[in-house]
Write an enzyme that holds these catalytic residues in place. Sequence first.
Site, short mmCIF file in Angstrom:
data_model
loop_
_atom_site.label_atom_id
_atom_site.label_comp_id
_atom_site.label_asym_id
_atom_site.label_seq_id
_atom_site.Cartn_x
_atom_site.Cartn_y
_atom_site.Cartn_z
N ARG A 97 0.81 -1.23 0.00
CA ARG A 97 0.00 0.00 0.00
C ARG A 97 0.85 1.28 0.00
O ARG A 97 0.33 2.37 -0.21
CB ARG A 97 -0.96 -0.01 1.20
CG ARG A 97 -2.18 -0.89 0.96
CD ARG A 97 -3.01 -1.06 2.21
NE ARG A 97 -2.36 -1.95 3.18
CZ ARG A 97 -2.76 -2.10 4.43
NH1 ARG A 97 -3.75 -1.39 4.90
NH2 ARG A 97 -2.13 -2.95 5.24
N ASP B 63 7.55 -2.05 11.10
CA ASP B 63 6.88 -0.82 10.65
C ASP B 63 6.18 -0.08 11.79
O ASP B 63 5.16 0.57 11.59
CB ASP B 63 5.88 -1.15 9.53
CG ASP B 63 4.75 -2.07 10.00
OD1 ASP B 63 4.83 -2.58 11.13
OD2 ASP B 63 3.80 -2.26 9.22
C1 UD1 Z 1 0.10 -7.80 12.01
C2 UD1 Z 1 -0.60 -8.70 13.01
C3 UD1 Z 1 -1.83 -7.99 13.56
C4 UD1 Z 1 -1.39 -6.69 14.20
C5 UD1 Z 1 -0.59 -5.85 13.20
C6 UD1 Z 1 -0.01 -4.65 13.92
C7 UD1 Z 1 -0.26 -10.99 12.21
C8 UD1 Z 1 -0.87 -12.15 11.54
N1 UD1 Z 1 -1.03 -9.92 12.34
O1 UD1 Z 1 -0.81 -7.59 10.94
O2 UD1 Z 1 -2.48 -8.80 14.53
O3 UD1 Z 1 -2.52 -5.97 14.66
O4 UD1 Z 1 0.49 -6.60 12.64
O5 UD1 Z 1 0.59 -3.78 12.99
O6 UD1 Z 1 0.89 -11.07 12.61
N2 UD1 Z 1 6.32 -9.66 7.61
C9 UD1 Z 1 7.37 -10.49 7.31
N3 UD1 Z 1 7.13 -11.63 6.65
C10 UD1 Z 1 5.88 -12.02 6.29
C11 UD1 Z 1 4.80 -11.17 6.63
C12 UD1 Z 1 5.05 -9.99 7.30
O7 UD1 Z 1 8.52 -10.18 7.61
O8 UD1 Z 1 5.75 -13.10 5.71
C13 UD1 Z 1 6.59 -8.41 8.33
C14 UD1 Z 1 6.17 -7.18 7.57
O9 UD1 Z 1 7.24 -6.69 6.78
C15 UD1 Z 1 5.82 -6.21 8.67
C16 UD1 Z 1 5.35 -7.10 9.81
O10 UD1 Z 1 5.83 -8.40 9.51
O11 UD1 Z 1 6.92 -5.47 9.12
C17 UD1 Z 1 3.84 -7.13 9.91
O12 UD1 Z 1 3.31 -7.60 8.70
P1 UD1 Z 1 1.97 -7.02 8.11
O13 UD1 Z 1 1.67 -7.74 6.86
O14 UD1 Z 1 2.02 -5.55 8.07
O15 UD1 Z 1 0.95 -7.52 9.23
P2 UD1 Z 1 -0.45 -6.92 9.52
O16 UD1 Z 1 -1.40 -7.44 8.53
O17 UD1 Z 1 -0.35 -5.48 9.68
CA CA Z 2 1.11 -3.80 9.32
#
Ligand code: UD1
Ligand code: CA
Length: 500
Positions: free
Chosen positions: A19, A109
């Site tokens: 996004r 983030d």
């Molecule tokens: C996640 C949480 C959610 C929380 C939110 C807070 C989960 C399933 N959900 O959701 O409960 O309220 O953060 O901001 O954890 N990332 C990786 N590898 C991956 C996926 C993500 O390194 O395979 C990292 C992303 O770069 C990011 C962080 O993990 O820095 C969070 O990932 P994001 O996809 O933003 O999770 P949310 O959907 O926001």
């Molecule tokens: Ca997030």
Amino acid sequence: MTQPRSRTVVVLAAGEGKRMKSNLPKVLHPLLGRTLVGHVLAAAEAAVAERTLVVVGHRAEQVTTHLCEIAPTARPVLQAQQHGTGHAVRLAMAAAPQTTGTVVVLNGDVPMLRPQTVTELITAHETAGAAATVLTAEVADPTGLGRIVRDSTGGLERIVEERDASAEQRRIREINAGIYAFDAAGLREALGKLSTDNDQGEEYLTDAVGLLAAAGAPVGVHVAADVTETLGCNDRVELARLRRLLADRVNERWMRAGVSILDPATTWIDVTVELDRDAVIDQNTQLRGATTVAAGASVGPDVTLIDTVVGAGATVLRSHAVQARIGAGASVGPYAYLRPEAHLDERAKVGTFVEVKKSQIGAGAKVPHLSYVGDATIGARANIGAATIFVNYDGVRKSHTTVGEAAFVGCDSCLIAPVEIGAGAYVGAGSVVTKDVTPGSLAVTRAAQRAVEGWVHSRRPGTPAAAAAAAAAAAAARPDGEADHHPDAGGGDPGDTATD
Ligand code: UD1
Ligand code: CA
């Protein structure tokens, strides 16, 4: 005595951040002096961890290069395909199989997180001997975030992502900040049991928390005192909001430390900047990078300083400086441009429409107006007249100019480098100096003035100039007109057109 527990930090930074709609990975976007992940790593220092693992994936090379610069001891762990936050932590744990004790997991983030909050989370977790402790917050608008589902006794039961939540669960306003402390052994076990049975088909780290709770392990919740600390960043609108919030936090910190910030709404100070008591920061001012402002200095309005050092009591007005050093009591601007290695000693003055690059300007020396100073050393108390150009470039190489102490350079001169103006020497206005000038001598290179009497009368008849000249001549011819007569300055004093 119990041994302090070993600690490991895991930062999740593999996601693309779709996004953001950016070529730059989300965690590398800048925010007041650090990248998003840089802020998270700075907060994570409070964990005093034995090892820090950063899960990288999207544009892994670019993120890893950045990590080498800002946190060389952090270890990147590659998650080639992003199968979810649980998958990411599972790979990190596999990369460091010796990990025991407390594992602090942080989303990459969440840049507003304070070190103090990390400390509090760890203390709460370790004191309770919990298997997992989740940082949560009560927010007005929980849209898009994981909801904290509590059981009948108020304990954490599980975390439900919005897209998997029931209508009733969506009304919960307590959210998961994406910041956790785990016991390593319990975490490893729970990660081995994660399913991908959810709307995104991913391994959710949040499910590890639910599995531990379901197994009867002690799972705690630490509610953040300040909700803004838990704010994530998913698009540029959120990034701008975070920038505003962080700027407010930074400004408030400095005001409480004795700095006057006249218009906080238009003052943007990087978290890396240092300010002393009684510094005054006026409106529309940006202080960036390794900039420092000493006591009693006045900066602004309309100033940008990048990696610039401002001495005590100095004044910087409507100017732009990059990697410059401004001495105590020095004065810069309005409208000056200081480029890298512009070094002003105490009480030096760089005035209006003056550009300075890689030059030292001695104590009390003045370059007041309309000049370019490049590759020069200017002695103490020297005076550089308006529109003097240090001609440092011959199209092939850059050369140096030295101006001695208390030397005086008349207006509109070109000093062709390499050249040296001796101490106390003078340069006549309008000179082009190509040869060294010995101390105390005068160099003048301009052509002698000649006058063509009556030229306007014969060549510009009927013009306002001709009329004014005729009137002046008539006045001079009257006996009482003597007082208006000015003797011809002739060769003149070359300094007479210099300015101060
Ligand atoms: C996640 C949480 C959610 C929380 C939110 C807070 C989960 C399933 N959900 O959701 O409960 O309220 O953060 O901001 O954890 N990332 C990786 N590898 C991956 C996926 C993500 O390194 O395979 C990292 C992303 O770069 C990011 C962080 O993990 O820095 C969070 O990932 P994001 O996809 O933003 O999770 P949310 O959907 O926001
Ligand atoms: Ca997030």
